[in-house]
Enzyme design. Structure first.
Site, PDB file in Angstrom:
ATOM      1  N   SER A 137     -14.421  11.246 -11.505  1.00 30.11           N
ATOM      2  CA  SER A 137     -13.627  11.662 -10.087  1.00 30.11           C
ATOM      3  C   SER A 137     -13.811  13.083  -9.897  1.00 30.11           C
ATOM      4  CB  SER A 137     -12.151  11.520 -11.060  1.00 30.11           C
ATOM      5  OG  SER A 137     -11.324  12.220  -9.977  1.00 30.11           O
ATOM      6  N   LYS A 163     -15.586   8.306  -7.913  1.00 28.49           N
ATOM      7  CA  LYS A 163     -14.598   8.339  -7.256  1.00 28.49           C
ATOM      8  C   LYS A 163     -14.443   9.647  -6.396  1.00 28.49           C
ATOM      9  CE  LYS A 163      -9.937   9.265  -9.085  1.00 28.49           C
ATOM     10  NZ  LYS A 163      -8.897   9.059 -10.213  1.00 28.49           N
ATOM     11  N   LYS A 165     -12.223  12.546  -4.350  1.00 26.71           N
ATOM     12  CA  LYS A 165     -10.799  12.732  -3.780  1.00 26.71           C
ATOM     13  C   LYS A 165     -10.789  12.947  -2.409  1.00 26.71           C
ATOM     14  CE  LYS A 165      -8.872  13.162  -7.818  1.00 26.71           C
ATOM     15  NZ  LYS A 165      -7.523  12.623  -8.077  1.00 26.71           N
ATOM     16  N   ASP A 191      -9.606   8.610  -4.002  1.00 25.77           N
ATOM     17  CA  ASP A 191      -8.258   8.799  -4.472  1.00 25.77           C
ATOM     18  C   ASP A 191      -7.727   9.875  -3.791  1.00 25.77           C
ATOM     19  OD1 ASP A 191      -6.032   9.183  -6.170  1.00 25.77           O
ATOM     20  OD2 ASP A 191      -6.961   9.869  -7.922  1.00 25.77           O
ATOM     21  N   GLU A 216      -7.034   4.791  -4.101  1.00 26.28           N
ATOM     22  CA  GLU A 216      -6.156   5.061  -5.233  1.00 26.28           C
ATOM     23  C   GLU A 216      -4.977   6.055  -4.640  1.00 26.28           C
ATOM     24  OE1 GLU A 216      -7.945   6.572  -8.624  1.00 26.28           O
ATOM     25  OE2 GLU A 216      -6.214   7.282  -9.529  1.00 26.28           O
ATOM     26  N   ASP A 241      -1.788   4.517  -8.897  1.00 25.79           N
ATOM     27  CA  ASP A 241      -1.813   5.379 -10.196  1.00 25.79           C
ATOM     28  C   ASP A 241      -0.427   6.126 -10.402  1.00 25.79           C
ATOM     29  OD1 ASP A 241      -2.044   7.692 -11.772  1.00 25.79           O
ATOM     30  OD2 ASP A 241      -4.073   8.707 -10.716  1.00 25.79           O
ATOM     31  N   LYS A 265      -2.978   5.224 -17.186  1.00 21.86           N
ATOM     32  CA  LYS A 265      -2.922   6.671 -17.971  1.00 21.86           C
ATOM     33  C   LYS A 265      -1.916   6.549 -19.046  1.00 21.86           C
ATOM     34  CE  LYS A 265      -4.450   9.279 -14.107  1.00 21.86           C
ATOM     35  NZ  LYS A 265      -4.138  10.256 -13.096  1.00 21.86           N
ATOM     36  N   GLY A 293      -7.707   9.503 -16.143  1.00 21.11           N
ATOM     37  CA  GLY A 293      -7.790  10.607 -16.587  1.00 21.11           C
ATOM     38  C   GLY A 293      -6.943  11.771 -16.248  1.00 21.11           C
TER      39      GLY A 293
HETATM   40  O1  OSB Z   1      -5.094  11.211  -9.714  1.00 23.48           O
HETATM   41  O2  OSB Z   1      -6.455  10.486 -11.290  1.00 23.48           O
HETATM   42  C1  OSB Z   1      -5.910  11.363 -10.704  1.00 23.48           C
HETATM   43  C2  OSB Z   1      -6.616  14.568 -12.603  1.00 23.48           C
HETATM   44  C3  OSB Z   1      -5.521  15.302 -12.855  1.00 23.48           C
HETATM   45  C4  OSB Z   1      -4.471  14.557 -12.165  1.00 23.48           C
HETATM   46  C5  OSB Z   1      -4.468  13.399 -11.387  1.00 23.48           C
HETATM   47  C6  OSB Z   1      -5.858  12.817 -11.383  1.00 23.48           C
HETATM   48  C7  OSB Z   1      -6.875  13.275 -12.151  1.00 23.48           C
HETATM   49  C8  OSB Z   1      -8.191  13.056 -12.080  1.00 23.48           C
HETATM   50  C9  OSB Z   1      -9.277  13.292 -12.873  1.00 23.48           C
HETATM   51  O3  OSB Z   1      -8.736  12.119 -11.108  1.00 23.48           O
HETATM   52  C10 OSB Z   1      -9.718  12.455 -13.742  1.00 23.48           C
HETATM   53  C11 OSB Z   1     -10.668  13.136 -15.005  1.00 23.48           C
HETATM   54  O4  OSB Z   1      -9.887  13.431 -15.923  1.00 23.48           O
HETATM   55  O5  OSB Z   1     -11.765  13.081 -15.058  1.00 23.48           O
HETATM   56 MG    MG Z   2      -5.288   9.077  -9.321  1.00 21.80          MG
END
Ligand code: OSB
Ligand code: MG
Length: 373
Positions: A137, A163, A165, A191, A216, A241, A265, A293
């Site tokens: 991510s 992925k 953001k 995402d 996402e 999510d 998660k 994560g």
């Molecule tokens: O939206 O998936 C998410 C990290 C913190 C809060 C929300 C998200 C995330 C990540 C990080 O996308 C994923 C990772 O732990 O590598």
């Molecule tokens: Mg997410």
């Protein structure tokens, strides 16, 4: 199994690189570790994934700490637990919400129970795989050029899914730059962390042209109805999510057509019992799942990797190796990823399968509470 002692610790680890998402940025991870010990002296570890600030979930590390000490621990204190599957119900019957706090406590029971059986946590959960595919991510970048360089490095490390953001104004040009640089075969997703509304439907139609694996959580963190409207308007599968906080919400998603993929998660849904229910529900309904994560330390990562070994986790998880986040992790061995983008599930060791580096944790601890049961 009966809890004798629960130790709560906060440690702080700086991220090697700041992590920026639509709802906020993070430079340092305040990490909430739980160490449970049962009356036979068996110890289990978990990590509560609540963050410092309530921009992803309404919970924070401080609310979770309070919830565990004041309301949740008393519900399991001096009670016999025959199977960790029972813990969530004991907590959920009396306390609304606080799912991350519940998950932190619940998952310590799972590690203890797996160790009592002398099996790996993954096997104990029903995991069938010895290694699982890893995605990354990538946080919001200052420009498409920066992003392309980041993606290039991730591909060369072996990641099986990329992925990105996104947020309004930081979307089409970034996705287009990545597709132009690396082609249409790269497994790519985005995402949005709830940063769009139905007013943006044209933007999502434009994203359809890039053949993304999924979008996402485009809309509100607790929305299902508008996601269903959006999903009818676009071809790209929506993955939920934030909106999936229970098995019931996953069922609502399926009934309403709010999405076609679920990010599980365990920390978000109240722990492993709920994760297993959502996993099984999705499997019965042909909905693929993957493990998300929350920038976990090596302890939380162990729980995620164990879960991702289950059969319906068919999409690479956000399970990056320790080095991606930290100068040095708090477990031995650290989590690594093979050149093929796989992380090994430690099936040959009981419980979470890594050793917690207690000396290092003690040196890093900024807050400690030992709760005798
Ligand atoms: O939206 O998936 C998410 C990290 C913190 C809060 C929300 C998200 C995330 C990540 C990080 O996308 C994923 C990772 O732990 O590598
Ligand atoms: Mg997410």
């Amino acid at each position: 199994m009966r809890l004798r002692k629960l130790t709560l610790r906060e440690i702080r680890l700086p991220l090697r690189e700041p992590f920026v998402i639509a709802s906020g940025e993070q430079f340092l991870r305040r990490i909430f570790l739980l160490e449970g010990e049962d009356t036979d002296g068996i110890v289990g570890w978990s990590e509560c994934v609540a963050q410092e600030y309530p921009n992803y979930s309404p919970e924070t590390i401080d609310t979770a700490w309070l919830a565990i000490r004041e309301w949740l621990l008393p519900l399991v204190r001096s009670r016999d637990v025959h199977h960790p599957q029972e813990v969530f119900g004991m907590l959920d019957a009396a306390v609304r919400g606080h799912l991350m706090a519940k998950a932190g406590l619940e998952m310590a029971f799972w590690d203890i129970a797996a160790r009592r059986e002398n099996v790996s946590l993954s096997r104990f959960l029903g995991g069938t795989r010895a290694e699982v595919p890893v995605g990354i991510s990538i946080g919001l970048q200052p420009s498409p050029v920066h992003l392309v360089e980041k993606v290039r490095a991730c591909i060369s490390e072996g990641y099986r899914k990329i992925k990105l953001k996104i947020k309004p104004g930081h979307d089409l040009s970034y996705v287009e730059a990545v597709r132009t640089a690396f082609g249409n075969d790269l497994p790519l997703s985005v995402d949005a962390n709830s940063s769009y509304t139905l007013e943006h439907v044209e933007l999502f139609r434009a994203l359809d042209l890039f053949g993304l694996m999924m979008i996402e959580q485009p809309l509100q963190h607790d929305d299902l109805v508008r996601h269903a409207i959006l999903q009818k308007e676009i071809d790209t599968p929506i993955c939920l999510d934030e909106s999936i906080t229970s098995e019931d919400r996953a069922e609502d998603m399926i009934q309403l057509g709010s999405g076609r993929i679920v990010n599980i998660k365990p920390g978000r849904v109240g722990g492993f019992a709920q994760s297993l229910l959502i996993h099984d529900l999705c499997a019965r309904n042909g909905i693929p799942v993957w493990c998300g994560g929350m920038l976990e330390s090596g302890v939380g990562r162990a729980h995620n990797v164990a879960l991702a070994g289950l059969p319906n986790f068919v999409i690479p998880g956000d399970l990056s190796p320790s080095r991606r986040y930290w100068e040095r992790d708090i477990v031995t061995p650290e989590w690594t990823m093979s050149r093929e983008g796989l992380v090994r599930v430690p099936l040959d060791r009981p419980g979470i399968g890594v050793d917690v580096d207690l000396d290092r944790i003690e040196a890093l601890t900024v807050r400690l509470e030992v709760l005798e049961c």
